[in-house]
Design an enzyme around this catalytic site. Structure first.
Site, PDB file in Angstrom:
ATOM      1  N   HIS A 520      -2.118   8.337  -0.419  1.00  0.00           N
ATOM      2  CA  HIS A 520      -2.107   8.793   0.971  1.00  0.00           C
ATOM      3  C   HIS A 520      -1.488   7.766   1.906  1.00  0.00           C
ATOM      4  CE1 HIS A 520      -5.889  11.077  -0.502  1.00  0.00           C
ATOM      5  NE2 HIS A 520      -4.785  11.589  -0.966  1.00  0.00           N
ATOM      6  N   LEU A 521      -0.203   7.596   1.782  1.00  0.00           N
ATOM      7  CA  LEU A 521       0.522   6.725   2.699  1.00  0.00           C
ATOM      8  C   LEU A 521       1.042   7.563   3.852  1.00  0.00           C
ATOM      9  CD1 LEU A 521       1.998   4.882  -0.233  1.00  0.00           C
ATOM     10  CD2 LEU A 521       1.126   3.609   1.730  1.00  0.00           C
TER      11      LEU A 521
END
Lengths: 593, 237
Positions: A520-521
């Protein structure tokens, strides 16, 4: 060889969720659309076919569906004065390559967003005071409200066949009130009933309720029964096989661009898909204010010019920032001066985990599971609790996500267990089916010193500079994570385990790129209301090049407690609506700079 | 699908159907190279490791996961064969990694692997350097040491205190051995390790079963069926 392709109305870079949604919406609007995907074609068959897909070594340890790191990666450094080194092996995060992008091998946790998170800076300033926000924290408002996004959250859930338990629909509490009491108002319930809770999630539910928290079955894009979505694409019921994250679902149960959109999109005569088409740059006209299309390289090394009236950057998270930087679009961010926007506010997710170990005979059976399936509490997420005395910005959902624990990736064992030898063997044998593990999936705020830029040294297989991460953990987020972990330890204790292990970051810990955390960047092409402070406007339209739209988690100004995909796809539909209803009628800037 | 009762025989339940696979067919592929593999390298001829390296590998993984009453040891599970065969794959040649320089001299460990060595190169160089250092210290090669001394050596390598130079350091070599040993022990038996899926049976992992719809809410109940492998599922059609 240089090849100039036929002109199209819209060129879409990337075939993940955002690219596929944009292609569907724009072909519906009558546009001639081409998707350019850098990786190979992929589909349920053969990439997810049973039983070959049930192969942890091939899919996880040997990266079957992940980005080919031998050709392209990023570099990483902790501080602005450090020298970055390449992220040489898949570790902390798992970017995808190929048709469907990371949407093919995601878990399926399908969330909305809390309304206050979209106005994060102004909400905190008003409620807790300006000085509550640390000076180096560069959080911002998104420029879009929950009410504006709500119809798109609803439609995306219908496209995904999402299974869940609504709490409040059209301001009426629905069902038996077992939904998430913190959830914002919805215009429709989930299209499918919630999945069943596996045993460890049920244990977690009971323990949370005993501690005065508010557990609920979280929305899962692993569908709970046969389902046909608004596009006519079909899904089958999830069998809890436990092979979701990192795999393509053999059951057509996990929503993916490949299963839930592409079959319908293929029927459009206006649609063309080209795989192994690696876009190198967005081309601009002589004014630098208008995109003329893109340049890509095919698998034979031929260079293609693809002209188009509209360009959609729909690559994975941070790759849109790379595309803008190598194309010379927007002012690159400089952490020393704080000027510039492209690359600003790189964010991630602050994870902590609590494991409760039981005597043999508990049989939590962690091989049974589904990636999107969890029992969750939001009591410490969003602004659902008083941050004043807590003294930090952010929060976390806490969930027991029995997603299918496979043995190579690591079996949790009690603190002090031997790391190898006979003692290790006994520990994994005693622990594997007798553990409850839950996660604190914390926010990561944005900071002046955490950003994206082009690496001065390393290049990809096409000779382009690699994208460079400058990123490290900051005290605010570690404080948040540890505070919530402290609140959750009693929940683990009330399960009456023989021992508990808490895995949380210590102050001063550096970002460790080796163990998997999440993919989850976000950030790097942030959205906003001020062209000096954001890359795209509230419709995800570039401030600098009005026929370029940039879609994906890169537009998040800072991290969310929830997984990003739900908000990413709602924003894609929101942006598509603006293109269809406003831009196509009158091409140009939708918001005056 | 329908699975009921507790009388489902071991090793024969497969996805969406119940069928009996003749025992000879079920284990055929594995038997051809694992037949004589009893406690040591046996008749398997490694394609990557030399004889002396092969003794080192067998002795090393035998201490990482020894045979005991809990379950199979790494050697009897076929872990050395797994590692040898992995060296012939893209992984062995470093083909899954970004392997372009410059390679940083002293990077923070948190930024991950930064050596200019593929797994093939790392094992060759590492085993030679380690066995040389061990022979200097103990007067005999690693495979000839007693178990207690072997474990002392492993602990020193794990901690990086056994000096074998920097290409690779001993803790990196240990890390590769331990990662690949767990992979071989717990991966599908098609890759040469996890013989008879015995490591899965030991911990209670059903492997490629694929369907727990009727088990998801049977709380606290032991899952009664033996592991399914990719091969047994395929053979069952």
């Amino acid at each position: 060889m240089n090849i100039t392709e036929k002109h199209v109305d819209a060129v879409i870079v990337g075939s993940g969720w955002t690219g596929m949604i944009m292609a569907k919406e724009l072909t519906e609007a009558g546009l001639k659309v081409v998707i350019l995907e850098r990786g190979p074609a992929r589909d349920t068959y053969p990439d997810g076919a049973y039983p070959k897909t049930m192969d942890e070594l091939a899919f996880i340890q040997r990266s079957r569906l992940f980005q080919d790191m031998s050709k392209d990666t990023v570099t990483i450094r902790h501080g602005v004065d450090d020298v970055a080194v390449p992220y040489r092996q898949i570790g902390a995060f798992k970017p995808g390559t190929g048709l469907g992008g990371a949407g093919l091998h995601w878990s399926g946790q399908h969330w909305r967003v809390f309304p206050e998170e979209l106005q994060l800076r102004s909400h905190y300033e008003q409620k807790y005071g300006k000085s509550f926000i640390p000076p180096d924290m560069t959080i911002a408002d998104w420029g879009v409200s929950y009410d504006e996004l709500e119809p798109h959250f609803t439609f995306a859930e219908q496209v995904f066949g999402t299974a869940g338990h609504a709490y409040r629909v059209n301001n009426q509490i629905v069902g038996n009130g077992d939904g998430n009491i913190f959830e914002a108002n919805r215009s429709a319930p989930y299209p499918m009933p919630a999945q069943k809770n596996p045993y460890s999630a049920e244990i977690f539910w009971k323990a949370c309720a005993e501690n005065g928290l508010h557990p609920f079955s979280q929305p899962s894009a692993n569908t709970s029964g046969p389902y046909t979505n608004p596009y006519g694409c079909q899904m089958g019921p999830c069998t809890f096989c436990g092979f979701c994250s990192g795999y393509a679902c053999f059951n057509y149960s996990k929503a993916s661009p490949n299963v839930n959109i592409l079959p319908a999109l293929r029927l459009s005569p206006n649609f063309e898909l080209r795989t192994d088409a690696n876009v190198q740059k967005i081309n601009l006209d002589s004014t630098g204010k208008r995109a003329t299309g893109v340049t890509y390289v095919d698998s034979q090394g031929n260079t293609h010019i693809q002209p188009g009236d509209l360009v959609i950057a729909g690559t994975f998270a941070y790759n849109n920032a790379h595309l803008l930087l190598v194309s010379g679009i927007g002012q690159p961010y400089d952490p020393k001066t704080g000027q510039g926007v492209v690359g600003k506010n790189l964010v991630y997710q602050t994870m902590a985990t609590i494991q409760a170990f039981f005597e043999p005979g508990k049989f939590t059976n962690p091989f049974i599971g589904a990636g999107g399936n969890s029992v969750t509490v939001d009591d410490y997420n969003g602004d659902n609790f008083d941050h004043g005395p807590a003294g930090f910005v952010g929060g976390a959902p806490v969930w027991c996500n029995q997603a299918g624990t496979k043995p190579i990736s690591g079996i949790p064992v009690p603190e002090g267990s031997p790391k190898w030898g006979s003692g290790w063997k006994k520990a994994v044998t005693d622990s594997y089916v007798n553990t409850v593990s839950f996660d604190i999936h914390g926010t990561n705020m944005a900071y002046r010193q955490c950003y994206l830029s082009l690496d001065p040294t390393y290049t990809d297989s096409h000779g382009q500079p690699l994208l460079r991460f400058t990123f490290d953990w900051q005290n605010n987020d570690i404080k948040m994570s540890r505070w919530i972990a402290g609140k959750m330890i009693p929940v683990a204790q009330s399960m009456n385990p023989k021992s508990i292990k808490v895995l949380a970051k210590n102050f001063g810990d550096h970002f460790d790129t080796r163990p998997y955390q999440t993919t989850h960047l976000a950030g790097g092409t942030m959205m906003g209301t001020d062209p000096k402070q954001s890359v795209v406007n509230r419709y995800l339209q570039s401030w600098d090049v009005s026929n370029l739209f940039v879609v994906g988690s890169g537009v998040f100004p800072q991290g969310l407690g929830y997984n990003p995909t739900g908000t990413v796809v709602a924003l894609a539909y929101w942006s598509a609506k603006a293109i269809r209803n406003q831009y196509l009628k009158n091409p140009g800037a939708l918001v005056s700079a | 699908m329908s699975v009921s009762g507790s009388a489902v025989p071991r090793r024969v339940f497969v996805f969406r159907t119940l069928s009996f696979i003749p025992a000879t067919a079920a284990g055929l592929a594995a038997c051809t190279h694992l037949d004589a593999f009893a406690g040591q390298a046996g008749s398997y001829t490694p394609s990557f490791f030399t004889d002396s390296e092969w003794r080192f590998v067998n002795a090393f993984v035998d201490r990482l996961i020894p045979h005991d009453e809990v379950g199979p040891g790494a050697v009897e599970a076929g872990v050395p064969i797994f590692i040898d065969q992995q060296m012939g794959t893209k992984y062995g040649y470093g083909g899954l990694w970004y392997m372009h320089g410059p390679f940083a001299e002293n990077p923070p460990p948190t930024l991950g692997y930064q050596l200019n060595l593929t797994p093939r190169q790392l094992y060759k160089a590492g085993i030679a350097a380690a066995d040389h250092a061990i022979t200097q210290a103990h007067g005999k090669s690693f495979a000839a040491l007693d178990d207690a001394t072997k474990d002392e050596v492993l602990k020193a390598m794990e901690a990086g205190t056994l000096d074998i130079g920097k290409s690779p350091p001993s803790n990196t070599l240990f890390g590769f051995f331990w990662q690949n040993t767990q992979e071989g022990y717990f991966s599908d038996p098609a890759y040469g390790g996890n013989k008879d899926a015995a490591a899965w049976a030991m911990i209670g992992f059903p492997g490629a079963r694929g369907d727990y719809l009727e088990w998801v809410d049977q709380y606290g109940k032991k899952y009664p069926y033996a592991p399914t492998t990719i091969e047994s599922a395929e053979n069952a059609g």
